[in-house]
Design a protein around this motif. Structure first.
Motif, PDB file in Angstrom:
ATOM      1  N   VAL A 119      18.782 -59.937  67.501  1.00  0.00           N
ATOM      2  CA  VAL A 119      18.045 -58.297  67.280  1.00  0.00           C
ATOM      3  C   VAL A 119      16.281 -58.585  68.069  1.00  0.00           C
ATOM      4  O   VAL A 119      16.152 -58.106  69.016  1.00  0.00           O
ATOM      5  N   ALA A 120      15.549 -59.906  67.461  1.00  0.00           N
ATOM      6  CA  ALA A 120      14.579 -59.996  68.379  1.00  0.00           C
ATOM      7  C   ALA A 120      14.469 -60.175  70.320  1.00  0.00           C
ATOM      8  O   ALA A 120      13.871 -59.690  70.629  1.00  0.00           O
ATOM      9  N   ASP A 121      15.816 -60.642  70.215  1.00  0.00           N
ATOM     10  CA  ASP A 121      15.643 -61.422  71.732  1.00  0.00           C
ATOM     11  C   ASP A 121      16.431 -60.083  72.468  1.00  0.00           C
ATOM     12  O   ASP A 121      15.854 -59.928  73.597  1.00  0.00           O
ATOM     13  N   GLY A 122      16.857 -59.080  72.119  1.00  0.00           N
ATOM     14  CA  GLY A 122      17.173 -57.808  72.468  1.00  0.00           C
ATOM     15  C   GLY A 122      16.319 -56.781  73.148  1.00  0.00           C
ATOM     16  O   GLY A 122      16.297 -56.653  73.645  1.00  0.00           O
ATOM     17  N   SER A 123      15.397 -56.742  71.506  1.00  0.00           N
ATOM     18  CA  SER A 123      13.950 -56.304  71.555  1.00  0.00           C
ATOM     19  C   SER A 123      13.247 -56.756  72.770  1.00  0.00           C
ATOM     20  O   SER A 123      12.577 -56.134  73.652  1.00  0.00           O
ATOM     21  N   ALA A 124      13.096 -58.155  72.692  1.00  0.00           N
ATOM     22  CA  ALA A 124      12.019 -58.591  73.864  1.00  0.00           C
ATOM     23  C   ALA A 124      13.170 -58.304  75.212  1.00  0.00           C
ATOM     24  O   ALA A 124      11.149 -58.201  76.123  1.00  0.00           O
ATOM     25  N   GLY A 125      13.633 -58.383  75.808  1.00  0.00           N
ATOM     26  CA  GLY A 125      14.387 -57.824  77.230  1.00  0.00           C
ATOM     27  C   GLY A 125      14.282 -56.451  77.319  1.00  0.00           C
ATOM     28  O   GLY A 125      13.803 -56.755  78.559  1.00  0.00           O
ATOM     29  N   ARG A 126      14.298 -55.485  76.406  1.00  0.00           N
ATOM     30  CA  ARG A 126      14.103 -54.378  76.441  1.00  0.00           C
ATOM     31  C   ARG A 126      12.735 -54.202  77.135  1.00  0.00           C
ATOM     32  O   ARG A 126      12.558 -53.485  77.685  1.00  0.00           O
ATOM     33  N   LEU A 127      11.483 -54.547  75.928  1.00  0.00           N
ATOM     34  CA  LEU A 127      10.321 -54.374  75.923  1.00  0.00           C
ATOM     35  C   LEU A 127       9.950 -54.833  77.514  1.00  0.00           C
ATOM     36  O   LEU A 127       9.386 -54.111  78.037  1.00  0.00           O
ATOM     37  N   GLU A 128       9.991 -56.324  78.150  1.00  0.00           N
ATOM     38  CA  GLU A 128      10.150 -56.921  79.379  1.00  0.00           C
ATOM     39  C   GLU A 128      10.145 -55.448  79.797  1.00  0.00           C
ATOM     40  O   GLU A 128      10.012 -55.137  81.065  1.00  0.00           O
ATOM     41  N   GLY A 129      11.688 -54.940  80.285  1.00  0.00           N
ATOM     42  CA  GLY A 129      11.890 -54.012  81.144  1.00  0.00           C
ATOM     43  C   GLY A 129      11.629 -52.655  81.209  1.00  0.00           C
ATOM     44  O   GLY A 129      11.122 -52.033  82.407  1.00  0.00           O
ATOM     45  N   HIS A 175      -2.355 -52.266  69.537  1.00  0.00           N
ATOM     46  CA  HIS A 175      -2.369 -53.339  71.013  1.00  0.00           C
ATOM     47  C   HIS A 175      -1.550 -52.136  72.188  1.00  0.00           C
ATOM     48  O   HIS A 175      -2.432 -53.197  73.617  1.00  0.00           O
ATOM     49  N   LEU A 176      -0.640 -51.529  71.659  1.00  0.00           N
ATOM     50  CA  LEU A 176       0.033 -51.466  73.060  1.00  0.00           C
ATOM     51  C   LEU A 176      -0.489 -50.161  74.027  1.00  0.00           C
ATOM     52  O   LEU A 176      -0.845 -51.198  75.032  1.00  0.00           O
ATOM     53  N   ARG A 177      -1.465 -49.667  73.569  1.00  0.00           N
ATOM     54  CA  ARG A 177      -2.180 -48.502  73.810  1.00  0.00           C
ATOM     55  C   ARG A 177      -3.520 -49.527  74.941  1.00  0.00           C
ATOM     56  O   ARG A 177      -3.158 -48.920  75.973  1.00  0.00           O
ATOM     57  N   GLN A 178      -3.751 -50.520  74.349  1.00  0.00           N
ATOM     58  CA  GLN A 178      -4.134 -51.265  75.124  1.00  0.00           C
ATOM     59  C   GLN A 178      -3.278 -52.112  76.471  1.00  0.00           C
ATOM     60  O   GLN A 178      -4.230 -52.473  77.800  1.00  0.00           O
ATOM     61  N   PHE A 179      -2.701 -52.348  75.779  1.00  0.00           N
ATOM     62  CA  PHE A 179      -1.460 -53.026  76.938  1.00  0.00           C
ATOM     63  C   PHE A 179      -1.232 -51.904  78.334  1.00  0.00           C
ATOM     64  O   PHE A 179      -0.755 -52.234  79.500  1.00  0.00           O
ATOM     65  N   GLN A 184       2.050 -62.977  82.931  1.00  0.00           N
ATOM     66  CA  GLN A 184       1.331 -62.075  80.959  1.00  0.00           C
ATOM     67  C   GLN A 184       1.601 -60.881  81.308  1.00  0.00           C
ATOM     68  O   GLN A 184       2.167 -60.533  80.089  1.00  0.00           O
ATOM     69  N   LEU A 185       2.641 -60.195  82.049  1.00  0.00           N
ATOM     70  CA  LEU A 185       2.948 -58.923  81.823  1.00  0.00           C
ATOM     71  C   LEU A 185       4.151 -58.862  80.624  1.00  0.00           C
ATOM     72  O   LEU A 185       4.259 -58.612  79.999  1.00  0.00           O
ATOM     73  N   ILE A 186       5.212 -60.076  81.553  1.00  0.00           N
ATOM     74  CA  ILE A 186       6.377 -61.001  80.450  1.00  0.00           C
ATOM     75  C   ILE A 186       5.746 -60.842  79.384  1.00  0.00           C
ATOM     76  O   ILE A 186       6.555 -60.582  77.724  1.00  0.00           O
ATOM     77  N   ALA A 187       4.818 -61.983  78.962  1.00  0.00           N
ATOM     78  CA  ALA A 187       4.520 -62.440  78.069  1.00  0.00           C
ATOM     79  C   ALA A 187       3.976 -61.412  76.586  1.00  0.00           C
ATOM     80  O   ALA A 187       4.498 -61.562  75.335  1.00  0.00           O
ATOM     81  N   ARG A 188       3.366 -60.421  77.317  1.00  0.00           N
ATOM     82  CA  ARG A 188       2.740 -59.834  76.593  1.00  0.00           C
ATOM     83  C   ARG A 188       3.538 -58.477  75.877  1.00  0.00           C
ATOM     84  O   ARG A 188       3.699 -58.521  74.663  1.00  0.00           O
ATOM     85  N   ALA A 189       4.717 -58.590  76.482  1.00  0.00           N
ATOM     86  CA  ALA A 189       5.769 -57.019  76.442  1.00  0.00           C
ATOM     87  C   ALA A 189       6.025 -58.056  75.430  1.00  0.00           C
ATOM     88  O   ALA A 189       7.083 -57.299  74.726  1.00  0.00           O
ATOM     89  N   ARG A 190       7.079 -59.235  75.224  1.00  0.00           N
ATOM     90  CA  ARG A 190       8.122 -60.062  74.491  1.00  0.00           C
ATOM     91  C   ARG A 190       7.311 -60.015  73.461  1.00  0.00           C
ATOM     92  O   ARG A 190       8.724 -60.677  72.190  1.00  0.00           O
ATOM     93  N   PRO A 250       7.144 -66.416  64.790  1.00  0.00           N
ATOM     94  CA  PRO A 250       6.826 -67.713  64.728  1.00  0.00           C
ATOM     95  C   PRO A 250       5.855 -68.723  64.859  1.00  0.00           C
ATOM     96  O   PRO A 250       4.964 -67.956  64.658  1.00  0.00           O
ATOM     97  N   VAL A 251       6.054 -70.231  65.902  1.00  0.00           N
ATOM     98  CA  VAL A 251       4.929 -70.545  65.565  1.00  0.00           C
ATOM     99  C   VAL A 251       4.113 -69.883  67.024  1.00  0.00           C
ATOM    100  O   VAL A 251       3.303 -70.253  66.905  1.00  0.00           O
ATOM    101  N   HIS A 252       4.730 -69.464  68.047  1.00  0.00           N
ATOM    102  CA  HIS A 252       4.620 -69.553  69.272  1.00  0.00           C
ATOM    103  C   HIS A 252       5.346 -68.151  69.889  1.00  0.00           C
ATOM    104  O   HIS A 252       6.375 -67.492  69.125  1.00  0.00           O
ATOM    105  N   ILE A 253       4.049 -67.976  71.139  1.00  0.00           N
ATOM    106  CA  ILE A 253       5.693 -66.736  71.511  1.00  0.00           C
ATOM    107  C   ILE A 253       6.857 -67.380  72.052  1.00  0.00           C
ATOM    108  O   ILE A 253       7.167 -68.118  73.112  1.00  0.00           O
ATOM    109  N   GLY A 254       8.059 -66.742  71.646  1.00  0.00           N
ATOM    110  CA  GLY A 254       8.831 -67.257  72.200  1.00  0.00           C
ATOM    111  C   GLY A 254       9.917 -68.197  71.245  1.00  0.00           C
ATOM    112  O   GLY A 254      10.910 -67.874  71.290  1.00  0.00           O
TER     113      GLY A 254
END
Ligand SMILES: [Zn+2]
Length: 205
Positions: free
Chosen positions: A44-54, A113-117, A130-136, A193-197
């Protein structure tokens, strides 16, 4: 025994057994392994991260307007957060008003945060990395919601200790490994999560 369908959380043919505090397969009456549920969560998390990055990339490349990006990303974050919470609780029908309220509070913060992003992307501020990291990162917050609920649920059933189990994948960092090395500690000591990803697991005892 209360029979509740697990199908809406991606576990068709399963129900949540209140006594066992676990999903059980209807056909075999076997408990679903921890690893199966955690695997579903990561999916669920990885699928969502991929879609947000896209979505973020499409906006950065001018294929989406800011409004389109915001709306689609907001929906994605909402679905991921709610799905992770329902999975942690044992199904959508086990979500309480308080659970929904806490999801809502987490989501409202994410939308700020999303509005600022969205503003930053429009101003071409984030680098490609940064774009990828923030989206995910929004998917990481949804992933974290699962573990936050698990800690509460496990406390209620009398568990007092926890430990971190690293994934053993290429995302495991020295911080995850250090947490794992500390072994069993009081519940609340660690927060995945301890860190991003990070897709490490918590285990309770
Ligand atoms: Zn980790």
């Amino acid at each position: 025994m209360t029979i509740q369908s697990g199908s809406p959380v991606g576990l068709p043919g399963y129900y949540w057994d209140k006594r066992l505090h676990n999903y059980v397969e209807q056909r075999t009456r076997r408990m679903v392994k921890r690893e199966t549920v955690n695997g579903l969560l990561r999916q669920v998390a990885d699928g969502s991260a991929g879609r947000l990055e896209g979505l973020a990339q499409a906006f950065a490349e001018g294929k989406l307007t800011g409004a389109q990006f915001y709306k689609a990303a907001q929906l994605e974050i909402k679905h991921a957060t709610n799905a992770c919470a329902a999975l942690a609780k044992g199904g959508w029908d086990r979500m309480t008003l308080s659970d929904w309220g806490m999801n809502g509070a987490q989501l409202r913060q994410a939308y700020v945060h999303l509005r600022q992003f969205a503003r930053d992307i429009a101003a071409k501020l984030p680098s490609p990395a940064q774009l990828i990291a923030r989206a995910r990162s929004y998917a990481d917050a949804a992933f974290g919601r699962f573990w936050h609920i698990r800690q509460t649920v496990e406390r209620l059933r009398g568990r007092r200790t926890m430990r971190i189990r690293t994934r053993g994948d290429d995302r495991v960092c020295s911080e995850c490994r250090e947490d794992e090395r500390q072994g069993w500690q009081p519940i609340g000591t660690f927060h995945v999560p301890v860190h991003i990803g990070c897709r490490c697991d918590e285990e309770y005892g």
